[in-house]
Design an enzyme around this catalytic site. Structure first.
Site, PDB file in Angstrom:
ATOM      1  N   THR A 100       0.762  -1.027   0.135  1.00  0.00           N
ATOM      2  CA  THR A 100       0.040  -0.040   0.003  1.00  0.00           C
ATOM      3  C   THR A 100       0.728   1.380   0.141  1.00  0.00           C
ATOM      4  OG1 THR A 100      -1.962  -1.054   1.127  1.00  0.00           O
ATOM      5  CG2 THR A 100      -1.630   1.221   1.367  1.00  0.00           C
ATOM      6  N   GLY A 130      -2.772   0.384   6.557  1.00  0.00           N
ATOM      7  CA  GLY A 130      -2.938  -0.780   7.715  1.00  0.00           C
ATOM      8  C   GLY A 130      -4.331  -1.526   7.475  1.00  0.00           C
ATOM      9  N   ASP A 180      -9.689   0.583   3.098  1.00  0.00           N
ATOM     10  CA  ASP A 180      -9.927   2.058   3.271  1.00  0.00           C
ATOM     11  C   ASP A 180      -9.353   3.052   2.189  1.00  0.00           C
ATOM     12  OD1 ASP A 180      -7.520   0.867   4.200  1.00  0.00           O
ATOM     13  OD2 ASP A 180      -6.977   2.711   5.213  1.00  0.00           O
TER      14      ASP A 180
HETATM   15  N1  ASP Z   1      -5.248  -0.523   3.831  1.00  0.00           N
HETATM   16  C1  ASP Z   1      -5.324  -1.451   2.975  1.00  0.00           C
HETATM   17  C2  ASP Z   1      -6.445  -2.210   2.930  1.00  0.00           C
HETATM   18  O1  ASP Z   1      -6.949  -2.512   3.884  1.00  0.00           O
HETATM   19  C3  ASP Z   1      -4.163  -2.504   3.207  1.00  0.00           C
HETATM   20  C4  ASP Z   1      -2.592  -1.756   3.547  1.00  0.00           C
HETATM   21  O2  ASP Z   1      -2.454  -0.668   4.120  1.00  0.00           O
HETATM   22  O3  ASP Z   1      -1.577  -2.650   3.504  1.00  0.00           O
HETATM   23  O4  ASP Z   1      -6.655  -2.396   1.851  1.00  0.00           O
END
Ligand code: ASP
Length: 319
Positions: free
Chosen positions: A186, A238, A217
């Site tokens: 991400t 996250g 998110d």
């Molecule tokens: N926030 C991202 C999601 O939940 C994943 C990540 O930040 O690694 O899709």
């Protein structure tokens, strides 16, 4: 004779970027891999900062940095995105302009080379904020947005992560999959330009083995991305479900607006208190319109970097 002065507002300009947060520990890293990550962060930082230096907008800077990270196979966004349960790679992205409060987002898109570029097109070329799946693909075609075949997005490490979870109904953050050769993901950027305008962008492949069209998110304005000149520009990374429930990015803005907290104070409360209370692992980066920057996480590490016009520059991975 009365002299005419034109007052030009000059702000400290700054760019902050992230490449994901999680169980990022030195023991799992080889020196070569660490160098590759640092180089990826540096390239992305340069892509956006060069624009800010030339007087370019915060919006253009976050777009350029995020696209650079999407093009890098090491990060879970664009090329190198994680696999969903059905073996597809579905991506989410968003972008927001703090000056106008305009925003664009796409969710569950496939084969789009740079999902954040498509989010930008949604913001600038449509009357909508978020487009999903097939409709987003139709819009991309109309806008001449670049697509790539499945092979372009493939990486064997992501396939291995997915294989470990295949047959289960679990989904995992990139960093939760127990691999020797851990890869994380991400990506996002937040910037303040010389005029004191701010913007943020986020892009992701989401969670490994996600199913039923799960959307995280990252494309949700207020959760993974938010920007408002009055307060801050934020890009989060996250466990998406918790960031949505916490309305995490907007909460930082609210704490600044309604309680008068600084960017750092507000982000600290959201990341170390509010998110932790609901097991929301991860972190975020942000800037305000005065050029202050914050990069805060509650996990083992977060790929992150910043550079500003006062001569500060940081590229960090671990706590
Ligand atoms: N926030 C991202 C999601 O939940 C994943 C990540 O930040 O690694 O899709």
């Amino acid at each position: 004779m009365v002299e005419q002065y034109s007052t030009v507002f000059m702000s400290t300009y700054v760019l902050a970027i992230h490449g994901g947060a999680g169980t990022i520990v030195k023991e799992h890293m080889t020196p070569e891999l660490e160098m590759a990550y640092r180089k990826g962060l540096e390239d992305a930082l340069n892509a956006g900062y060069t624009l800010l230096e030339k007087g370019g907008s915060a919006l253009d800077a976050v777009l350029a940095s995020t696209m650079s990270l999407e093009d890098n196979i090491l990060f879970n966004a664009g090329r190198g995105s994680v696999f969903a349960k059905d073996g597809s790679q579905e991506m989410d992205a968003s972008i927001m302009d703090g000056k106008t409060l305009m925003a664009g987002a796409v969710s569950a898109v496939r084969n789009i080379r740079n999902p954040v570029e498509l989010a930008y097109a949604v913001m600038t070329k449509s009357s909508h904020v978020m487009l999903n799946g097939k409709g987003a693909a139709d819009f991309a075609r109309l806008q001449g947005i670049k697509t790539e075949p499945d092979d372009y997005f493939f990486s064997s490490s992501r396939r291995d992560q997915w294989k470990q979870m295949q047959g289960t109904n679990e989904s995992a953050l990139d960093h939760q999959v127990a691999l020797k050769d851990k890869k994380f993901g991400t990506v996002g950027a937040a910037a303040c330009d010389i005029h004191g305008n701010i913007a943020a962008a986020t892009s992701t492949g989401g969670m490994t083995n996600k199913q039923w069209g799960r959307i995280g998110d990252s494309p949700v304005i207020g959760a993974g991305t938010y920007a408002n000149n009055k307060t801050c520009a934020i890009s989060a990374t996250g466990h998406g479900e918790m960031f949505i429930r916490a309305v995490a990015a907007y909460d930082v803005s609210c704490l600044m607006e309604y309680k008068g907290l600084s960017l750092k104070e507000a982000m600290h409360i959201v990341v170390h208190d509010k998110l932790l209370k609901i097991d929301g692992e991860g972190g975020m980066i942000g800037v305000d319109a005065k050029g202050n920057v914050a990069m805060i996480f509650n996990s083992e590490g977060m790929y992150r970097a910043m550079k500003n016009s006062d001569g500060n520059r940081e590229i960090e991975i671990y706590k």
